[in-house]
Design an enzyme around this catalytic site. Sequence first.
Site, short mmCIF file in Angstrom:
data_model
loop_
_atom_site.label_atom_id
_atom_site.label_comp_id
_atom_site.label_asym_id
_atom_site.label_seq_id
_atom_site.Cartn_x
_atom_site.Cartn_y
_atom_site.Cartn_z
N ASP A 9 0.88 -1.16 0.00
CA ASP A 9 0.00 0.00 0.00
C ASP A 9 0.92 1.21 0.00
O ASP A 9 1.54 1.52 1.02
CB ASP A 9 -0.90 0.00 1.23
CG ASP A 9 -2.00 1.04 1.15
OD1 ASP A 9 -1.74 2.12 0.58
OD2 ASP A 9 -3.10 0.79 1.67
N ILE A 13 0.74 4.01 6.10
CA ILE A 13 -0.20 4.10 7.22
C ILE A 13 -1.21 5.21 6.93
O ILE A 13 -0.84 6.38 6.80
CB ILE A 13 0.53 4.34 8.55
CG1 ILE A 13 1.45 3.15 8.85
CG2 ILE A 13 -0.48 4.53 9.68
CD1 ILE A 13 2.24 3.29 10.12
N HIS A 14 -2.47 4.83 6.84
CA HIS A 14 -3.58 5.77 6.60
C HIS A 14 -4.82 5.18 7.25
O HIS A 14 -4.74 4.17 7.95
CB HIS A 14 -3.77 6.02 5.09
CG HIS A 14 -4.01 4.77 4.31
ND1 HIS A 14 -5.27 4.24 4.13
CD2 HIS A 14 -3.15 3.93 3.69
CE1 HIS A 14 -5.17 3.12 3.42
NE2 HIS A 14 -3.89 2.91 3.14
N GLY A 15 -5.97 5.77 7.03
CA GLY A 15 -7.20 5.37 7.72
C GLY A 15 -7.52 3.89 7.66
O GLY A 15 -7.78 3.26 8.69
#
Length: 164
Positions: A9, A13-15
Site C-alpha cells: 500500500d 499508514i492511513h485510515g
Amino acid sequence: MQITLARIDDRLIHGQVTTVWSKVANAQRIIICNDDVFNDEVRRTLLRQAAPPGMKVNVVSLEKAVAVYHNPQYQDETVFYLFTNPHDVLTMVRQGVQIATLNIGGMAWRPGKKQLTKAVSLDPQDIQAFRELDKLGVKLDLRVVASDPSVNILDKINETAFCE
C-alpha cells in the site's frame, strides 16, 4: 518471526490501515520495509506518529528487515509488513523471508503505469515482480479493503487483458 499480514500500500499508514488492516493483522508491530522511506527522516517520523493505538511502528531498510526476520531474538514477534511496491517484497523473499500471502491494496498511478483497478496501477516491472513472487509460492491477494473478495492479481491481469 510470525508475519500476520504483508501488504503493499504505497500510502503506507492511513485510515484503512489504522482502523481495519491493523486489526486484521493482530500483530505486535508494523514494520515498513522500504529504503527510500527509511532514508527520509520526516516521512519516517510522520509514519511513526500515525501508528494505530497500542501498536509499535518501525521503518527499516530492506537489509535491516531481512536481518531482523532471521534474528532468533525476534522469533516470537508478530508483525504486519507494509511495502510500497512488489520489488521490495521480491527482494526480501529471495533472501529467505517467508511470506505466504501478499495483500495488494494500493499502488497509485504514475507516468508509465496502467490502471488495473481503482486503487492499483502497474508497469511491466511490477507485473514481472508479481509473476516471480507467484513462482516462489507467494499467494497474491488483491484486496483494497478487508471486506473485498480475495482475487489473485495475476488472474485479474489476465482477465482484463491488461497489456504489459
